[in-house]
Design a protein around this motif. Structure first.
Motif, PDB file in Angstrom:
ATOM      1  N   ARG A 166      -1.872  11.420  -3.407  1.00 62.01           N
ATOM      2  CA  ARG A 166      -2.249  10.342  -2.519  1.00 62.01           C
ATOM      3  C   ARG A 166      -3.712  10.460  -2.150  1.00 62.01           C
ATOM      4  NH1 ARG A 166      -3.034   9.889   2.460  1.00 62.01           N
ATOM      5  NH2 ARG A 166      -2.086  12.053   3.220  1.00 62.01           N
ATOM      6  N   PRO A 167      -4.369   9.111  -2.551  1.00 68.51           N
ATOM      7  CA  PRO A 167      -5.848   9.040  -1.754  1.00 68.51           C
ATOM      8  C   PRO A 167      -5.829   9.369  -0.235  1.00 68.51           C
ATOM      9  CG  PRO A 167      -5.043   6.970  -2.733  1.00 68.51           C
ATOM     10  CD  PRO A 167      -3.935   8.032  -2.952  1.00 68.51           C
ATOM     11  N   ASP A 168      -6.742   9.989   0.344  1.00 68.42           N
ATOM     12  CA  ASP A 168      -6.975  10.176   1.663  1.00 68.42           C
ATOM     13  C   ASP A 168      -7.240   8.500   2.133  1.00 68.42           C
ATOM     14  OD1 ASP A 168      -6.488  12.809   1.888  1.00 68.42           O
ATOM     15  OD2 ASP A 168      -8.517  13.197   1.427  1.00 68.42           O
ATOM     16  N   SER A 169      -7.925   8.016   1.418  1.00 68.49           N
ATOM     17  CA  SER A 169      -8.571   6.468   2.001  1.00 68.49           C
ATOM     18  C   SER A 169      -8.394   5.650   0.672  1.00 68.49           C
ATOM     19  CB  SER A 169      -9.886   6.581   2.692  1.00 68.49           C
ATOM     20  OG  SER A 169     -10.617   7.166   1.944  1.00 68.49           O
ATOM     21  N   LEU A 170      -8.263   4.326   0.960  1.00 67.32           N
ATOM     22  CA  LEU A 170      -8.210   3.226  -0.081  1.00 67.32           C
ATOM     23  C   LEU A 170      -8.772   1.976   0.191  1.00 67.32           C
ATOM     24  CD1 LEU A 170      -6.880   2.462  -3.073  1.00 67.32           C
ATOM     25  CD2 LEU A 170      -5.079   1.705  -1.604  1.00 67.32           C
ATOM     26  N   ILE A 171      -9.731   1.277  -0.446  1.00 65.39           N
ATOM     27  CA  ILE A 171     -10.051   0.294  -0.113  1.00 65.39           C
ATOM     28  C   ILE A 171      -9.407  -0.867  -0.986  1.00 65.39           C
ATOM     29  CG2 ILE A 171     -12.082  -1.704  -0.215  1.00 65.39           C
ATOM     30  CD1 ILE A 171     -13.891   0.761   0.760  1.00 65.39           C
ATOM     31  N   VAL A 172      -8.716  -1.939  -0.606  1.00 66.93           N
ATOM     32  CA  VAL A 172      -7.922  -2.801  -1.432  1.00 66.93           C
ATOM     33  C   VAL A 172      -8.747  -4.207  -1.442  1.00 66.93           C
ATOM     34  CG1 VAL A 172      -5.898  -4.118  -1.503  1.00 66.93           C
ATOM     35  CG2 VAL A 172      -5.743  -1.896  -0.656  1.00 66.93           C
ATOM     36  N   ILE A 173      -9.223  -4.615  -2.786  1.00 67.66           N
ATOM     37  CA  ILE A 173     -10.247  -5.819  -2.674  1.00 67.66           C
ATOM     38  C   ILE A 173      -9.031  -6.763  -3.051  1.00 67.66           C
ATOM     39  CG2 ILE A 173     -12.118  -6.790  -3.849  1.00 67.66           C
ATOM     40  CD1 ILE A 173     -13.349  -4.239  -4.287  1.00 67.66           C
ATOM     41  N   GLY A 174      -8.878  -7.576  -2.102  1.00 72.39           N
ATOM     42  CA  GLY A 174      -8.056  -8.892  -2.314  1.00 72.39           C
ATOM     43  C   GLY A 174      -7.016  -8.821  -1.020  1.00 72.39           C
ATOM     44  N   GLY A 175      -6.580 -10.078  -0.670  1.00 64.66           N
ATOM     45  CA  GLY A 175      -5.559  -9.921   0.263  1.00 64.66           C
ATOM     46  C   GLY A 175      -4.345 -10.893   0.024  1.00 64.66           C
ATOM     47  N   VAL A 193      -5.837   2.950   4.768  1.00 60.43           N
ATOM     48  CA  VAL A 193      -6.222   1.485   3.984  1.00 60.43           C
ATOM     49  C   VAL A 193      -7.098   0.482   4.641  1.00 60.43           C
ATOM     50  CG1 VAL A 193      -5.084  -0.277   2.887  1.00 60.43           C
ATOM     51  CG2 VAL A 193      -4.028   1.974   3.110  1.00 60.43           C
ATOM     52  N   SER A 194      -8.115  -0.090   3.887  1.00 59.01           N
ATOM     53  CA  SER A 194      -8.821  -1.093   4.126  1.00 59.01           C
ATOM     54  C   SER A 194      -8.720  -2.297   3.291  1.00 59.01           C
ATOM     55  CB  SER A 194     -10.280  -0.745   4.426  1.00 59.01           C
ATOM     56  OG  SER A 194     -10.539   0.126   5.231  1.00 59.01           O
ATOM     57  N   ILE A 195      -8.320  -3.427   3.789  1.00 58.30           N
ATOM     58  CA  ILE A 195      -8.143  -4.508   2.862  1.00 58.30           C
ATOM     59  C   ILE A 195      -9.379  -5.487   3.371  1.00 58.30           C
ATOM     60  CG2 ILE A 195      -6.802  -6.590   2.830  1.00 58.30           C
ATOM     61  CD1 ILE A 195      -4.091  -5.052   3.140  1.00 58.30           C
ATOM     62  N   LEU A 196     -10.044  -5.904   2.241  1.00 58.85           N
ATOM     63  CA  LEU A 196     -10.881  -6.865   2.178  1.00 58.85           C
ATOM     64  C   LEU A 196     -10.708  -7.824   1.541  1.00 58.85           C
ATOM     65  CD1 LEU A 196     -13.856  -4.210   0.940  1.00 58.85           C
ATOM     66  CD2 LEU A 196     -12.790  -4.671   3.420  1.00 58.85           C
ATOM     67  N   GLU A 197     -10.580  -9.212   2.450  1.00 56.71           N
ATOM     68  CA  GLU A 197     -10.153 -10.522   1.439  1.00 56.71           C
ATOM     69  C   GLU A 197     -11.160 -11.532   1.678  1.00 56.71           C
ATOM     70  OE1 GLU A 197      -7.605 -12.130  -0.063  1.00 56.71           O
ATOM     71  OE2 GLU A 197      -8.978 -14.016   0.270  1.00 56.71           O
ATOM     72  N   MET A 198     -11.474 -12.157   0.754  1.00 56.46           N
ATOM     73  CA  MET A 198     -12.651 -13.025   0.664  1.00 56.46           C
ATOM     74  C   MET A 198     -12.475 -14.137   1.658  1.00 56.46           C
ATOM     75  SD  MET A 198     -14.625 -14.646  -2.676  1.00 56.46           S
ATOM     76  CE  MET A 198     -13.355 -15.645  -3.242  1.00 56.46           C
ATOM     77  N   ALA A 199     -10.954 -14.727   1.547  1.00 58.87           N
ATOM     78  CA  ALA A 199     -10.484 -16.051   2.151  1.00 58.87           C
ATOM     79  C   ALA A 199     -10.758 -15.669   3.824  1.00 58.87           C
ATOM     80  CB  ALA A 199      -9.452 -16.376   1.679  1.00 58.87           C
ATOM     81  N   ASP A 200     -10.534 -16.831   4.246  1.00 55.09           N
ATOM     82  CA  ASP A 200     -10.052 -16.573   6.042  1.00 55.09           C
ATOM     83  C   ASP A 200      -9.078 -16.162   6.478  1.00 55.09           C
ATOM     84  OD1 ASP A 200      -8.961 -18.938   5.509  1.00 55.09           O
ATOM     85  OD2 ASP A 200     -10.055 -20.216   6.780  1.00 55.09           O
ATOM     86  N   ARG A 201      -8.071 -16.079   5.196  1.00 54.29           N
ATOM     87  CA  ARG A 201      -6.759 -15.471   5.886  1.00 54.29           C
ATOM     88  C   ARG A 201      -5.940 -14.739   4.632  1.00 54.29           C
ATOM     89  NH1 ARG A 201      -2.230 -19.026   4.700  1.00 54.29           N
ATOM     90  NH2 ARG A 201      -2.818 -21.098   4.029  1.00 54.29           N
ATOM     91  N   LEU A 202      -4.801 -14.116   4.911  1.00 53.18           N
ATOM     92  CA  LEU A 202      -4.254 -13.297   3.977  1.00 53.18           C
ATOM     93  C   LEU A 202      -3.145 -14.027   3.126  1.00 53.18           C
ATOM     94  CD1 LEU A 202      -3.627  -9.864   5.722  1.00 53.18           C
ATOM     95  CD2 LEU A 202      -4.994 -10.140   4.159  1.00 53.18           C
TER      96      LEU A 202
END
Ligand SMILES: Cc1cc2nc3c(=O)[nH]c(=O)nc-3n(C[C@H](O)[C@H](O)[C@H](O)COP(=O)(O)OP(=O)(O)OC[C@H]3O[C@@H](n4cnc5c(N)ncnc54)[C@H](O)[C@@H]3O)c2cc1C
Length: 457
Positions: A166-175, A193-202
């Motif tokens: 398991r990774p200690d930390s993960l960036i998810v590109i996309g929502g 976990v950090s989720i990074l979404e380009m649009a203004d909502r998931l």
């Protein structure tokens, strides 16, 4: 050159066509480059839901405190959870391989095929010809052109399944749905976990208020950023840093984690097939163009499943494959109807949806909106479910159901009643008046339909 009545490219939903053609006594060639069984069985629905089932149990235990249960999770065996999933996939693939090897009238070509001309496919250096061809070759992860991303060793829905630790930390590109499903899994098992979404909502396909509830709820267990566009990815050999442009605050921000998961959408596999060598046309996004009978622009060539870019879910793909096979093999002219095509998102809380959103429906209909919270019915109260709700979109003129949307526990199960109502014409009287077990969370559905009003509020 060997000739077949039917060539099927793709062993996901394509298997439905193979079955139908064989049952009709036709000779069939199945071409697949692997993994055998396609995306759902090997890289999509099944492995992700096996992982998420474990994540849901973790979330249940963590949330039991609100019911007065003090429980502690002593250990989460990430390696075991991943291996259980891989083992099951290996076994299912083996069963399928065994089954295919014993079928009369069927030749299985394991390799990447492409069109060389009209109805001729080349695979493993061999050319084969089909009277009818079914393209069911699916889609793959879309990798956005982010500076520095290529060659960095990012994860996708495919490579993530091979993780042993398991990774200690993960960036998810996309929502979108893949991002919020895997975000839930990793956060539950202990990853930051950090989720990074380009649009203004998931989850853009959902009602905006569902996106908002999801963001709030996920935000309690991970960092969720919307309106941020990943522009560059850098690595220091250990960790990866994603530089984003912040569309709301302006300027740039940086996020650092051990791993990146790219989940920004799907790309058509039509390019691998070189469909330009036959008369099959693709749309602007590269997906194969079909009409309502699932015929491509070339006679006797059909395209079913993700490859036609309509509604990219397994249950839709399977219905498309059966319908196209029926049209082609039995000479029928049935139209594909997506009106009651549902989908679910196995994040936390769960989401399920069928038909039109309020915004889409208002463009062409006068609508009534019904809403109810889980806590409006007795079982929701017993569950202490304060967040979940359901929403109905109903045609104000004829009273037919146009759409139904749920966020909360068991949403993919609860929605079935609305799907059935829509599939059988959209009438809601029976759903509203038939007896529902009391207390049960199914009472939510008639509750929503008893609350119809002209506006959302
Ligand atoms: C992470 C994830 C989770 C998902 N979860 C769900 C879910 O919970 N529920 C749901 O309904 N849907 C889900 N989906 C979507 C679902 O997996 C797809 O809609 C479905 O698998 C599409 O089936 P298909 O038959 O069109 O394509 P596929 O199953 O992808 O089959 C296509 C096959 O064709 C092969 N192929 C491609 N090009 C060639 C070529 N040139 N020559 C030979 N073979 C070729 C591929 O290798 C593949 O085996 C999920 C998808 C992902 C990625």
């Amino acid at each position: 050159m060997k000739k077949y009545d039917v060539i099927v490219i793709g062993s996901g939903c394509g298997i439905n066509v193979v079955d139908e053609a064989l049952a009709h006594g036709l000779s069939v060639a199945l071409v697949d480059k692997g993994p055998l069984g396609g995306t759902c069985a090997n890289l999509g629905c099944i492995p992700s839901k096996m992982l998420i089932f474990a994540a849901d149990r973790i979330a249940d235990i963590e949330e039991a405190k609100k019911l007065g249960i003090e429980a502690e999770i002593r250990d989460v065996d990430f390696g075991f959870i991943m291996e259980r999933m891989r083992q099951s996939i290996r076994e299912n693939q083996e069963h399928m391989r065994q089954a295919l090897s014993h079928i009369e009238n069927l030749d299985f070509y394991e390799g990447e095929g492409h069109f060389v001309d009209g109805y001729i496919i080349e695979v493993n250096g061999e050319r084969i010809k089909g009277n009818k061809i079914f393209i069911a070759s699916g889609s793959r992860p879309f990798i956005p052109p982010i500076k520095g991303l290529e060659g960095l060793g990012y994860l996708t829905n495919e490579t993530v399944l091979q993780l042993k630790e398991r990774p200690d930390s993960l960036i998810v590109i996309g929502g979108g749905y893949i991002a919020v499903e895997y975000g839930h899994f990793f956060a539950a098992t202990g990853t930051r976990v950090s989720i990074l979404e380009m649009a203004d909502r998931l989850v853009l396909a959902e009602e905006p208020e569902i996106s908002q509830v999801l963001k709030n709820e996920l935000g309690r267990r991970m960092d969720v950023y919307t309106g941020v566009q990943a522009e560059e990815v850098k690595s220091n050999g250990h960790d990866v840093t994603v530089v984003v442009k912040d569309s709301q605050g302006g300027g740039h921000k940086e996020f650092t984690a051990q791993k990146i998961l790219v989940a920004v959408g799907r790309k058509s596999n039509a390019d691998l097939l070189k469909v330009e060598n036959t008369g099959v046309e693709v749309d602007k996004r590269g997906f194969i163009q079909v009409n309502e009978y699932l015929e491509t622009t070339k006679k006797n060539i059909y395209a079913v499943g993700d490859i036609n870019g309509q509604q990219m879910f397994t249950h839709v793909a399977n219905v498309e494959a059966s319908l196209a096979a029926d049209n082609a093999i039995h000479g029928n002219k049935k139209k594909m109807d997506y009106g009651a095509a549902p989908h679910a998102v196995y994040t936390h809380p769960q989401i399920a949806s069928v038909g039109m959103t309020e915004e889409t429906a208002r463009k062409s209909h006068k609508v009534l909106i019904g809403k109810a919270k889980y806590s409006d019915v007795a079982q929701g109260e017993a569950m202490m479910e304060e967040i979940g709700f359901a929403k109905a979109v109903v045609d104000a003129v004829n009273g037919k159901l146009l759409g139904f949307h749920i966020i909360g526990p068991y949403a993919p199960i609860l929605i079935q009643e609305a799907i059935n109502a829509m599939a059988s014409g959209g009438g809601i009287d029976q759903t509203r008046t038939s007896m529902h077990i009391h207390p049960s969370i199914t009472e939510l559905i008639p509750e929503v339909l008893s609350n119809l009003k002209n506006s959302t509020s």
